[in-house]
Design a protein around this motif. Structure first.
Motif, mmCIF file in Angstrom:
data_model
loop_
_atom_site.group_PDB
_atom_site.id
_atom_site.type_symbol
_atom_site.label_atom_id
_atom_site.label_comp_id
_atom_site.label_asym_id
_atom_site.label_seq_id
_atom_site.Cartn_x
_atom_site.Cartn_y
_atom_site.Cartn_z
ATOM 1 N N ILE A 48 -30.973 -19.451 7.782
ATOM 2 C CA ILE A 48 -31.449 -18.803 9.067
ATOM 3 C C ILE A 48 -31.025 -19.636 10.065
ATOM 4 C CG2 ILE A 48 -33.622 -18.356 10.097
ATOM 5 C CD1 ILE A 48 -34.605 -17.666 7.406
ATOM 6 N N LEU A 49 -31.091 -21.154 10.170
ATOM 7 C CA LEU A 49 -30.801 -21.768 11.068
ATOM 8 C C LEU A 49 -29.294 -21.761 11.451
ATOM 9 C CD1 LEU A 49 -32.619 -24.910 10.338
ATOM 10 C CD2 LEU A 49 -33.161 -23.265 12.357
ATOM 11 N N VAL A 59 -33.806 -22.840 21.859
ATOM 12 C CA VAL A 59 -34.968 -24.047 21.233
ATOM 13 C C VAL A 59 -35.551 -23.463 20.184
ATOM 14 C CG1 VAL A 59 -37.113 -24.828 21.929
ATOM 15 C CG2 VAL A 59 -35.268 -24.807 23.796
ATOM 16 N N ILE A 60 -35.755 -24.163 19.153
ATOM 17 C CA ILE A 60 -36.587 -23.879 17.884
ATOM 18 C C ILE A 60 -37.608 -24.720 18.041
ATOM 19 C CG2 ILE A 60 -36.260 -23.810 15.340
ATOM 20 C CD1 ILE A 60 -34.389 -22.094 16.619
ATOM 21 N N ILE A 61 -38.939 -23.729 17.666
ATOM 22 C CA ILE A 61 -40.235 -24.598 17.698
ATOM 23 C C ILE A 61 -40.456 -24.201 16.192
ATOM 24 C CG2 ILE A 61 -42.607 -24.238 18.399
ATOM 25 C CD1 ILE A 61 -41.331 -22.569 20.820
ATOM 26 N N LEU A 76 -34.794 -30.156 7.666
ATOM 27 C CA LEU A 76 -34.596 -29.056 8.280
ATOM 28 C C LEU A 76 -34.179 -29.430 9.888
ATOM 29 C CD1 LEU A 76 -37.490 -26.767 7.071
ATOM 30 C CD2 LEU A 76 -34.849 -26.932 6.312
ATOM 31 N N ILE A 77 -35.118 -30.317 10.203
ATOM 32 C CA ILE A 77 -34.781 -30.755 11.607
ATOM 33 C C ILE A 77 -33.376 -31.203 11.790
ATOM 34 C CG2 ILE A 77 -35.465 -32.452 13.422
ATOM 35 C CD1 ILE A 77 -38.360 -32.392 12.097
ATOM 36 N N ARG A 78 -33.037 -32.020 10.935
ATOM 37 C CA ARG A 78 -31.584 -32.633 11.179
ATOM 38 C C ARG A 78 -30.750 -31.679 10.913
ATOM 39 N NH1 ARG A 78 -33.799 -37.154 8.348
ATOM 40 N NH2 ARG A 78 -33.541 -36.142 6.493
ATOM 41 N N HIS A 79 -30.951 -30.513 10.129
ATOM 42 C CA HIS A 79 -29.806 -29.453 10.228
ATOM 43 C C HIS A 79 -29.800 -28.748 11.442
ATOM 44 C CE1 HIS A 79 -27.420 -26.756 7.681
ATOM 45 N NE2 HIS A 79 -27.970 -25.682 8.370
ATOM 46 N N GLY A 80 -30.805 -28.351 12.000
ATOM 47 C CA GLY A 80 -31.060 -27.640 13.272
ATOM 48 C C GLY A 80 -30.422 -28.598 14.381
ATOM 49 N N ARG A 81 -30.602 -29.588 14.332
ATOM 50 C CA ARG A 81 -29.895 -30.673 15.350
ATOM 51 C C ARG A 81 -28.495 -30.577 15.370
ATOM 52 N NH1 ARG A 81 -30.422 -36.727 14.143
ATOM 53 N NH2 ARG A 81 -29.008 -35.835 12.565
ATOM 54 N N ASP A 82 -27.801 -30.665 14.092
ATOM 55 C CA ASP A 82 -26.443 -30.849 14.101
ATOM 56 C C ASP A 82 -25.901 -29.343 14.290
ATOM 57 O OD1 ASP A 82 -27.053 -33.503 12.974
ATOM 58 O OD2 ASP A 82 -26.715 -32.774 10.947
ATOM 59 N N LEU A 83 -26.494 -28.568 14.433
ATOM 60 C CA LEU A 83 -26.138 -27.221 14.558
ATOM 61 C C LEU A 83 -26.169 -26.873 16.167
ATOM 62 C CD1 LEU A 83 -27.757 -24.785 12.115
ATOM 63 C CD2 LEU A 83 -25.201 -25.367 12.205
ATOM 64 N N ASP A 288 -33.444 -10.762 3.563
ATOM 65 C CA ASP A 288 -33.056 -9.393 2.953
ATOM 66 C C ASP A 288 -31.801 -8.804 3.427
ATOM 67 O OD1 ASP A 288 -35.203 -9.897 1.468
ATOM 68 O OD2 ASP A 288 -36.256 -8.162 2.434
ATOM 69 N N ASN A 289 -31.562 -8.979 4.825
ATOM 70 C CA ASN A 289 -30.241 -8.392 5.423
ATOM 71 C C ASN A 289 -28.671 -9.430 5.396
ATOM 72 O OD1 ASN A 289 -30.470 -10.367 7.569
ATOM 73 N ND2 ASN A 289 -29.663 -8.642 9.245
ATOM 74 N N GLY A 290 -29.152 -10.397 4.368
ATOM 75 C CA GLY A 290 -27.934 -11.057 4.384
ATOM 76 C C GLY A 290 -27.840 -12.425 5.331
ATOM 77 N N TYR A 291 -28.965 -12.803 5.936
ATOM 78 C CA TYR A 291 -28.964 -13.718 6.774
ATOM 79 C C TYR A 291 -28.260 -13.467 8.132
ATOM 80 C CZ TYR A 291 -31.023 -16.454 3.130
ATOM 81 O OH TYR A 291 -31.610 -17.063 2.037
ATOM 82 N N ASP A 292 -28.250 -12.187 8.775
ATOM 83 C CA ASP A 292 -27.845 -11.656 9.808
ATOM 84 C C ASP A 292 -28.725 -11.762 10.825
ATOM 85 O OD1 ASP A 292 -26.116 -10.622 11.917
ATOM 86 O OD2 ASP A 292 -25.858 -8.672 10.970
ATOM 87 N N PHE A 293 -29.040 -12.864 11.557
ATOM 88 C CA PHE A 293 -30.229 -12.770 12.618
ATOM 89 C C PHE A 293 -29.787 -11.801 13.803
ATOM 90 C CE2 PHE A 293 -31.865 -14.202 16.528
ATOM 91 C CZ PHE A 293 -33.299 -14.160 16.244
ATOM 92 N N ALA A 294 -28.575 -12.022 14.263
ATOM 93 C CA ALA A 294 -28.104 -11.171 15.453
ATOM 94 C C ALA A 294 -28.180 -9.532 14.955
ATOM 95 C CB ALA A 294 -26.730 -11.390 15.586
ATOM 96 N N GLY A 295 -27.903 -9.392 13.717
ATOM 97 C CA GLY A 295 -28.023 -7.721 13.384
ATOM 98 C C GLY A 295 -29.578 -7.177 13.507
ATOM 99 N N VAL A 296 -30.552 -8.093 13.085
ATOM 100 C CA VAL A 296 -31.837 -7.695 12.980
ATOM 101 C C VAL A 296 -32.326 -7.664 14.705
ATOM 102 C CG1 VAL A 296 -34.370 -8.110 12.665
ATOM 103 C CG2 VAL A 296 -32.535 -8.619 10.872
ATOM 104 N N TRP A 297 -32.091 -8.961 15.369
ATOM 105 C CA TRP A 297 -32.428 -9.131 16.550
ATOM 106 C C TRP A 297 -31.867 -7.842 17.818
ATOM 107 C CZ3 TRP A 297 -36.103 -11.613 18.762
ATOM 108 C CH2 TRP A 297 -36.524 -11.888 19.920
ATOM 109 N N GLU A 298 -30.702 -7.443 17.516
ATOM 110 C CA GLU A 298 -29.992 -6.286 18.318
ATOM 111 C C GLU A 298 -30.365 -4.904 17.758
ATOM 112 O OE1 GLU A 298 -26.133 -7.306 19.454
ATOM 113 O OE2 GLU A 298 -26.562 -8.926 20.616
ATOM 114 N N GLY A 299 -30.366 -4.792 16.678
ATOM 115 C CA GLY A 299 -30.151 -3.563 15.764
ATOM 116 C C GLY A 299 -31.590 -2.979 15.532
ATOM 117 N N SER A 300 -32.802 -3.736 15.835
ATOM 118 C CA SER A 300 -34.146 -3.180 15.303
ATOM 119 C C SER A 300 -34.607 -2.132 16.080
ATOM 120 C CB SER A 300 -34.992 -4.476 15.325
ATOM 121 O OG SER A 300 -36.476 -3.758 15.368
ATOM 122 N N LYS A 301 -34.959 -1.174 15.442
ATOM 123 C CA LYS A 301 -35.482 0.041 16.460
ATOM 124 C C LYS A 301 -36.747 -0.384 16.993
ATOM 125 C CE LYS A 301 -37.383 4.861 15.694
ATOM 126 N NZ LYS A 301 -37.560 5.915 14.782
#
Length: 702
Positions: A48-49, A59-61, A76-83, A288-301
């Motif tokens: 997801i990150l 920013v990730i809270i 998890l924190i290190r993974h996000g930081r490295d991204l 469920d949508n294959g880790y496509d955050f952008a698809g959910v964020w922009e495409g959600s009705k």
């Protein structure tokens, strides 16, 4: 609004667990220590990150529950930081000490937030339902300060801690927080049990006005969450000062309205994408949508519906500040079941939508928010003599040939001065009129208070129809499901039923009649000399039974409906020709003895005098103690009317009072003092948002 760059999230809260050792009353997540099999694992969160970072470096809270309950939290924190994501954490503080802070800093945490919901242990521990919670979070904040870790203090504001807000802000400063962040309660999750702690509109208005002042005085940052109307007030004030800094939690130096689904998003412990943690509606599941955050964020009705501001309903949909504020979608959903509805605790309710924001002038004061139909100057300055004169004129004019001369003697003045000052007060609008206060029950009239639920799009039409009824003296908009309240007089209860039935049939609206069963007080008087005294003596209560009237009684009463002139001998002209002034006085005395005429007195413009907080108080008391409770409630100065009334299904309140005060604090003090000595099973406060009609009913005496 179409999906695009403007809607990309600047902050995303990730609910990495629902485990927590605390049992907080307001917890959106209903967290506990019990393990959940449906919580996402470390690999899922990392993917997801990855998906978020590919779309927007925001920013990730890390939130929960308590994020520190995850053994893999540092990974998890290190993974996000490295991204390239900026990682911060919201924590309860019980797992924070010097050692854990060192590990968090090494992993890449840039800042923390701790929650303090009271300025003292008793308040905070009760809110968190965990003994020692206050000391725990204070120790955690002190450890963060020693470690040089930036942190902010979050405070959920309810009725229970409203009085401690300045002290909590000061405590945040002393602890070394870079920011104090008050949250306005959203009753969801376990917070549903706290629905009665939700701020009322006037409390909310006063709070935001105080926070705006505090923002200019506090040497640390102050941000408001779940209080989008704060952005509107900041906008109107022109911005008291720039923010003191811009920590990792900061989205903007200027307060913004509701960011849910735009600049802010939330991903639940199961991977559901939401506007925020308080609006529990999934826009889609990123796993469920294959880790496509952008698809959910922009495409959600759902998300695009939230972003479509013209679709908003109620007062939010009409408001010219919609783009600035937006209202709280989560609170609208929690209270009404419709996330596009108006924010239920917003007091600002324009009747029509202005074309330009700049054309509006908003006033916010400690005395309550402005009423849409009012055009008055608050807290009009009066001389000491004028205050004494107003008090005396409210008590009633002596029934004698020269009443103003008698009043002058009582005030150690002259008739000329009393007449001159009374006319000045009348010309300035302080005195609205001189009226005969009649007992309509003694005249054989029936009456009732009507509560109506009127849809927003019908409100203007229904209000106009109600105002046109000759038997309606008062008509108000109030903050409640029953939003229109009016009094109705008619020759009989059957006629009242006919009138209400006609309104229901015409508009297909819900009307509830609440006739009086007992009168405890009916007296609008404002003590302009000694306003701080909470209680006073109870005035005589008018009788409930009709009395017979002679034709000459009716002629005098008919003449009185035109008001009384401010002249030396105002009663001479009450009978035709004015040839028998003594006869007029005799008839007035008889009418008073019969209980028809209560008094002839000045009616003051109480709003112009600063009494801008107007609230209907409805209480549920045991039926067997209603008389004692009503008599006790009637003694309070703020109470002008007090009745026992009928109830109906879903409305248990049998004791009613109208309260007028210069501040919400006086109203609350009155209610608190009353409830301290009376068994009140429940109560409801209904603030006035607009005064639609206020004039005496004209009776047919001839």
């Amino acid at each position: 609004m179409k999906p695009g760059q403007d809607n990309k999230p600047r902050l995303l809260a990730l609910e990495v667990t629902r485990r927590c050792r605390f049992n907080c009353r307001h917890c959106r997540a209903d967290a506990s220590l019990a393990a959940r099999v449906d919580e996402l694992n470390a690999d899922q969160w990392k993917r997801i990150l990855d998906s978020i970072a590919a779309y927007e470096k925001c920013v990730i809270i890390l939130t929960g529950g308590e994020p520190m309950e995850r053994e893999d939290i540092h990974d998890l924190i290190r993974h996000g930081r490295d991204l390239g994501l900026r990682m911060v954490m919201a924590t309860c503080g019980y797992a924070i000490d010097d050692e854990s802070l060192s590990l968090l800093r090494e992993a890449g945490v840039m800042a923390l937030s701790f929650s303090l919901d009271g300025a003292q242990a008793g308040t905070h521990d009760a809110f968190r339902r965990t003994p020692g919670a206050f000391d725990t979070v204070v120790r955690a904040a002190q450890a963060a300060r020693r470690a040089g870790m930036r942190f902010q203090i979050n405070t959920t504001i309810t009725r229970g801690n409203l009085d401690e807000i300045p002290a909590i802000a000061e405590l945040a400063r002393r602890l070394g927080a870079y920011c104090w962040n008050p949250f306005i309660l959203v009753p969801t999750g376990r917070g549903e049990e706290m629905a009665d702690e939700l701020l009322e509109p006037r409390q909310y208005a006063e709070l935001l006005a105080d926070l705006l002042t505090l923002k200019s005085e506090l040497p640390i940052e102050l941000r408001v969450t779940c209080g989008p109307q704060y952005a509107r007030l900041f906008h109107e004030a022109g911005g008291p000062r720039p923010e003191a800094g811009g920590g990792p939690h900061a989205a903007s130096a200027t307060p913004s309205g509701c960011m849910g689904g735009r600049g802010f998003g939330f991903i639940s412990y199961r991977g559901d994408v939401q506007t925020c943690g308080f609006l529990d509606i999934a826009a889609g599941n990123v796993v469920d949508n294959g880790y496509d955050f952008a698809g959910v964020w922009e495409g959600s009705k759902f998300l695009n519906e939230i972003r479509e501001l013209p679709a908003y309903k109620g007062h939010c949909g009409q408001c010219a500040y919609l783009k600035v504020c937006g209202g709280c979608r989560a609170r609208a959903y929690a209270v009404t079941g419709d996330y596009l509805a108006g924010d239920p605790i917003c007091w600002y309710e324009p009747r029509t939508k202005p074309k330009e924001v700049s054309s509006l002038k908003l006033e916010v004061s400690r005395d309550g928010p402005p009423l849409p139909t009012s055009n008055f100057t608050l807290q009009t300055s009066l001389t000491s003599f004028q205050k004494r004169l107003c008090n005396r004129l409210q008590e009633g004019m002596p029934l004698c040939a020269e009443p103003f001369a008698e009043i002058a003697k009582l005030l150690d003045s002259t008739e000329a001065q009393v007449l001159q000052q009374t006319r000045e007060l009348q010309n300035s609008g302080i005195i609205r009129r001189f009226s005969a206060f009649l007992n309509h029950r003694a005249l054989g009239m029936a009456s009732t208070l009507v509560a109506a639920h009127v849809p927003e799009d019908q409100l203007d039409h229904v209000a106009a129809a109600v105002n046109a009824l000759p038997g309606v003296s008062h008509n108000y908009l109030r903050e409640h499901h029953y939003n229109l309240w009016f009094t109705l007089q008619a020759p009989s209860p059957d006629r009242i039923d006919e009138i209400l039935s006609g309104l229901q049939g015409q508009f297909a609206i819900e009307l509830r009649s609440l006739p009086v069963t007992q009168v405890f007080k009916l007296d609008v008087r404002f003590d302009l000399e000694d306003d701080d005294v909470l209680t006073h003596e109870v005035y005589d209560v008018p009788g409930m039974e009709p009395v017979p009237l002679r034709p000459e009684h009716r002629r005098v009463l008919d003449a009185l409906q035109g008001g009384v002139e401010v002249i030396s001998r105002p009663f001479d002209a009450l009978l035709p020709g004015g040839s028998n002034p003594q006869g007029s006085l005799s008839l007035l005395a008889e009418l008073k003895t019969l209980g028809v005429l209560r008094r002839i007195a000045a009616v003051l413009s109480y709003r112009q005098l600063g009494y801008t907080t107007n609230v209907l108080f409805a209480a549920e008391v045991p039926p067997e103690s209603i008389a004692e409770a009503g008599q006790r409630l009637a003694r309070f100065r703020a109470v002008s009317h007090c009745y026992a009334r009928s109830t109906f299904e879903g409305w248990p309140y049998n004791l009613f009072a109208m309260l007028h005060a210069r501040s919400q604090a006086t109203i609350e003090r009155t209610v608190h003092e009353f409830e301290a000595t009376t068994e009140v099973r429940s109560h409801c406060l209904l603030p006035t948002t607009a005064e639609l009609k206020k004039q005496p009913v004209q009776h047919k005496f001839l």
